[in-house]
Design a protein around this motif. Structure first.
Motif, short mmCIF file in Angstrom:
data_model
loop_
_atom_site.label_atom_id
_atom_site.label_comp_id
_atom_site.label_asym_id
_atom_site.label_seq_id
_atom_site.Cartn_x
_atom_site.Cartn_y
_atom_site.Cartn_z
N UNK A 205 0.83 -1.21 0.00
CA UNK A 205 0.00 0.00 0.00
C UNK A 205 0.86 1.26 0.00
N UNK A 206 1.95 1.25 0.76
CA UNK A 206 2.87 2.39 0.76
C UNK A 206 3.51 2.57 -0.60
N UNK A 207 3.92 1.45 -1.22
CA UNK A 207 4.52 1.53 -2.56
C UNK A 207 3.54 2.13 -3.56
N UNK A 208 2.28 1.73 -3.44
CA UNK A 208 1.24 2.26 -4.35
C UNK A 208 1.14 3.79 -4.21
N UNK A 209 1.10 4.26 -2.98
CA UNK A 209 0.91 5.71 -2.79
C UNK A 209 2.18 6.50 -3.08
N UNK A 210 3.35 5.87 -2.97
CA UNK A 210 4.56 6.52 -3.47
C UNK A 210 4.45 6.70 -4.98
#
Length: 279
Positions: free
Chosen positions: A212-217
């Motif tokens: 999820x963090x990778x997606x929002x990055x």
């Protein structure tokens, strides 16, 4: 490194409940407790689980823990109104505030009744200003509720309160990574993408395969016009999500958390970028 394992999460949740229930009980009635123990020999969803709890309640109807346990399986089956009818009874009988804070959590994460969740959390804060429930601060859930209600100023205020308290109490490494994650989400919603990226990199420092963090990055880079970099992060997000790395909250196997991503979210951005010529 963290990995979301639904089966393991269920087993850990089951045995944790079994091992600590005696600490929460106000009654020492051996027959009522024996019925509770029998209930835990069945799945939460078995009719026998409810049957033995009903037997315990018939002996000690003033025991709030019995009512809370009766409510729990219904929330996990998304039968919110039925579950809430039993949980409300636990809150009525309780004198400690423990079940009020639990109800506030249920309203936020399960029922998604955010205004009512806020009401319960602010009542809880009257007794425990910096209280915690289900591994997170009251301020964390208050921030989530405001975020979902679209009040970004209040959402930012309370998530910062949570982060600051945790830094003061536990040090910078003691801040929960989801506090930082949702702080980044709030910044992103305010279109403060560069600031959000700084916080998301901190999140990745705690949990380096958090899809999820990778997606929002990737999302932030996309909106800053760095399309090649955004594609790299969307591809990482897809890889890690396929491997099962997502929210590690025990209850995320029952309910999606706000801004939790799914494969179709990632694929939509990858497809758009591919159409732009980025492969």
């Amino acid at each position: 490194m963290m990995k979301n394992n639904q089966f393991l999460g269920f087993i850990l949740l089951f045995f944790n409940t079994l091992s600590v229930f005696s600490q929460k009980l106000k009654t020492n009635d051996s027959l009522a407790i024996s019925y509770l123990e029998k209930a835990y020999s069945y799945s939460y969803y078995s009719p026998n689980f409810q049957k033995y709890l009903d037997s315990a309640i018939s002996i000690k109807p003033q025991e709030p823990y019995f009512w809370q346990q009766k409510s729990m399986p219904f929330f996990k089956q998304r039968k919110y109104e039925k579950g809430m009818s039993y949980l409300n009874r636990a809150v009525e009988l309780d004198t400690t505030g423990e079940y009020l804070e639990y109800r506030a959590f249920i309203k936020c994460i399960f029922q998604k009744n955010y205004q009512s969740s806020l009401d319960d959390f602010f009542k809880s804060k009257e007794k425990y200003m910096n209280g915690y429930v289900m591994d997170h601060s009251y301020n964390f859930y208050i921030s989530l509720s405001y975020l979902q209600l679209g009040d970004l100023e209040q959402a930012e205020k309370y998530i910062l309160n949570s982060i600051e308290y945790e830094e003061k109490s536990f040090g910078k490494n003691g801040v929960n990574y989801l506090d930082l994650f949702y702080y980044a989400i709030i910044l992103m919603e305010k279109e403060r993408y560069n600031e959000a990226l700084i916080i998301l990199q901190q999140v990745v420092g705690f949990y380096n395969k958090f899809s999820d963090a990778m997606y929002y990055i990737g999302f932030c880079h996309y909106h800053l016009g760095y399309y090649k970099t955004s594609l790299e992060y969307f591809n990482l997000s897809k890889k890690f999500l396929k491997e099962g790395y997502s929210f590690t909250e025990a209850n995320s196997i029952y309910e999606p958390y706000p801004y939790q991503i799914y494969m179709h979210n990632i694929d939509a951005f990858i497809s758009r970028l591919n159409n732009f010529g980025y492969k």
